[in-house]
Design an enzyme around this catalytic site. Structure first.
Site, PDB file in Angstrom:
ATOM      1  N   ALA A  83      55.937  83.181  80.103  1.00 39.80           N
ATOM      2  CA  ALA A  83      56.368  84.429  80.735  1.00 39.80           C
ATOM      3  C   ALA A  83      55.156  85.312  81.004  1.00 39.80           C
ATOM      4  O   ALA A  83      54.133  85.208  80.332  1.00 39.80           O
ATOM      5  CB  ALA A  83      57.349  85.162  79.827  1.00 39.80           C
ATOM      6  N   ASP A  84      55.300  86.174  81.998  1.00 42.70           N
ATOM      7  CA  ASP A  84      54.287  87.202  82.191  1.00 42.70           C
ATOM      8  C   ASP A  84      54.939  88.553  81.888  1.00 42.70           C
ATOM      9  O   ASP A  84      56.131  88.623  81.574  1.00 42.70           O
ATOM     10  CB  ASP A  84      53.676  87.151  83.595  1.00 42.70           C
ATOM     11  CG  ASP A  84      54.691  87.362  84.711  1.00 42.70           C
ATOM     12  OD1 ASP A  84      55.748  87.982  84.471  1.00 42.70           O
ATOM     13  OD2 ASP A  84      54.417  86.905  85.830  1.00 42.70           O
ATOM     14  N   SER A  85      54.168  89.615  81.971  1.00 42.25           N
ATOM     15  CA  SER A  85      54.705  90.917  81.587  1.00 42.25           C
ATOM     16  C   SER A  85      55.869  91.338  82.480  1.00 42.25           C
ATOM     17  O   SER A  85      56.806  91.995  82.022  1.00 42.25           O
ATOM     18  CB  SER A  85      53.606  91.979  81.602  1.00 42.25           C
ATOM     19  OG  SER A  85      52.985  92.033  82.864  1.00 42.25           O
ATOM     20  N   ASP A  93      58.097  89.269  83.806  1.00 47.95           N
ATOM     21  CA  ASP A  93      59.267  88.517  83.312  1.00 47.95           C
ATOM     22  C   ASP A  93      59.896  89.227  82.122  1.00 47.95           C
ATOM     23  O   ASP A  93      61.113  89.364  82.038  1.00 47.95           O
ATOM     24  CB  ASP A  93      58.859  87.102  82.880  1.00 47.95           C
ATOM     25  CG  ASP A  93      58.511  86.192  84.034  1.00 47.95           C
ATOM     26  OD1 ASP A  93      59.153  86.288  85.089  1.00 47.95           O
ATOM     27  OD2 ASP A  93      57.587  85.374  83.860  1.00 47.95           O
TER      28      ASP A  93
END
Length: 74
Positions: free
Chosen positions: A32-34, A36
């Site tokens: 995940a990224d921020s 997400d």
């Protein structure tokens, strides 16, 4: 709350639920990224009628971190 979170994460990240365990690191293990994470938490806020402050967001490293936080707010 863990099972609901697991389903939401799997849907958000387009991964299999079996890849998610409480100790999974949201960014490192699940990819995940921020953005997400932010989208996931906005969905949870809307669905459960709670507000998650930005300070708490910075503390979420694992699936368990989010689950425990949400359990304490229900």
């Amino acid at each position: 709350m863990y099972n609901e979170l697991k389903k939401a994460l799997a849907k958000q990240l387009r991964i299999d639920e079996s890849a998610i365990v409480p100790e999974s690191k949201i960014i490192d293990d699940l990819g995940a990224d921020s953005l997400d994470v932010l989208q996931l938490l906005m969905t949870i806020e809307e669905e459960y009628g709670i507000t998650i402050p930005d300070e708490a967001l910075a503390e979420f490293k694992t699936v368990s971190d989010i689950s425990e936080y949400l359990d304490s707010r229900r």
